[in-house]
Design a protein around this motif. Structure first.
Motif, PDB file in Angstrom:
ATOM      1  N   LYS A 134      -1.336  -4.165   2.195  1.00  0.00           N
ATOM      2  CA  LYS A 134      -0.192  -4.806   1.558  1.00  0.00           C
ATOM      3  C   LYS A 134      -0.576  -5.383   0.193  1.00  0.00           C
ATOM      4  CE  LYS A 134       3.511  -8.155   2.453  1.00  0.00           C
ATOM      5  NZ  LYS A 134       4.068  -9.129   3.427  1.00  0.00           N
ATOM      6  N   GLU A 135      -1.747  -5.986   0.113  1.00  0.00           N
ATOM      7  CA  GLU A 135      -2.208  -6.546  -1.164  1.00  0.00           C
ATOM      8  C   GLU A 135      -2.467  -5.445  -2.182  1.00  0.00           C
ATOM      9  OE1 GLU A 135      -4.507 -10.585   0.403  1.00  0.00           O
ATOM     10  OE2 GLU A 135      -5.523  -8.638   0.518  1.00  0.00           O
ATOM     11  N   GLU A 185       0.834  -4.191  -3.551  1.00  0.00           N
ATOM     12  CA  GLU A 185       1.347  -5.129  -4.553  1.00  0.00           C
ATOM     13  C   GLU A 185       0.630  -4.957  -5.883  1.00  0.00           C
ATOM     14  OE1 GLU A 185       3.927  -7.929  -5.997  1.00  0.00           O
ATOM     15  OE2 GLU A 185       3.948  -7.034  -3.971  1.00  0.00           O
ATOM     16  N   LYS A 236       1.825  -1.694  -7.841  1.00  0.00           N
ATOM     17  CA  LYS A 236       3.220  -1.518  -8.235  1.00  0.00           C
ATOM     18  C   LYS A 236       3.294  -1.170  -9.720  1.00  0.00           C
ATOM     19  CE  LYS A 236       5.795  -4.351  -4.912  1.00  0.00           C
ATOM     20  NZ  LYS A 236       6.596  -5.591  -4.715  1.00  0.00           N
TER      21      LYS A 236
END
Length: 249
Positions: free
Chosen positions: A164-165, A168, A171
């Protein structure tokens, strides 16, 4: 040496086969080391400040400086960011014009490697159409593929970034982080890539992990090259009882 009888016929037949024959898929691999990391800069500065490699070497000062400034999972230094930008200037036009799409990029989950490839991904994104349903790039973040020694500070293990990190962080580098980012080898999809680490990676663990990466990479490339009902790596050796095997000879 004068041409022999039959040479022209052989040459013409070879040319015909090359021109008219079936084009088999192929893969070109480019191995790229990460740009200068913050830790690389720490060691470079320590060598200069404490006169490494000279009779006046201050070992205690070196150790204290490194322990104070070193990070478990550093990003790039300023010099490293410049190197990553230069890499993008070279890579983007080359792989855009020479590679099929989606371009496959396999990277370590370490922050320094992600920051190294990010300018290249951003450059490729600028060449993409916003509504294009077909991704220009597919990025595989492989937890088997990282620097020996692992992720630790003062011999205490840190998890490193989790999927998830990383999503992010990436992106704006790919069209869709959930579609165009793939994660391989993470022990727990909710935790960091080094979650099972207990400290600096030992030589034995490093070699075991490298073997896993080697086997995974071979299987991945095999899958990319395999066409329907035919394994391009198969030598065509017929062995009794293995007529329908799907492995590499």
């Amino acid at each position: 040496m004068p041409p022999q009888k039959g040479d022209n016929e052989d040459s013409e037949e070879l040319e015909k086969n090359v021109t008219d024959g079936e084009i088999k898929p192929s893969i070109a691999l480019k191995f790229i080391r990460h740009a200068e990391s913050g830790n690389n800069e720490v060691y470079r500065n320590a060598r200069y400040i404490f006169r490494g490699g000279t009779p006046d070497y201050d070992e205690e000062g070196w150790i204290n400086y490194v322990e104070t400034h070193r990070k478990a999972d550093p990003g790039l230094s300023e010099k490293g960011r410049q190197q990553a930008d230069l890499l993008a200037q070279y890579l983007v036009p080359h792989i855009e014009n020479q590679a099929s799409h989606p371009i496959r990029i396999i990277t370590s989950p370490m922050r320094r490697t992600l920051e190294t490839i990010r300018p290249t991904l951003e450059g490729l994104m600028k060449l993409s159409q916003p509504d294009d349903p077909h991704p220009k790039v597919h990025v595989i973040v492989c937890a088997f593929y990282h620097e020996s020694d692992g992720c630790h500070i003062k011999d205490k293990a840190e998890e490193g970034m989790n999927p998830k990190e990383i999503q992010e962080m990436m992106k704006g580098c790919v069209q869709n982080v959930k579609r165009d980012l793939e994660f391989v080898g993470f022990p727990d999809p909710e935790r960091g890539w080094y979650v099972n680490g207990t400290g600096p990676e030992t030589r034995a663990h490093s070699e075991e992990r490298a073997a896993k990466f080697y086997l995974w990479l071979n299987e991945y490339l095999d899958g990319e090259l395999r066409v329907k009902d035919h394994d391009l790596f198969d030598a065509g050796v017929s062995i009794a009882g293995e007529e329908h095997e799907d492995e590499n000879d």
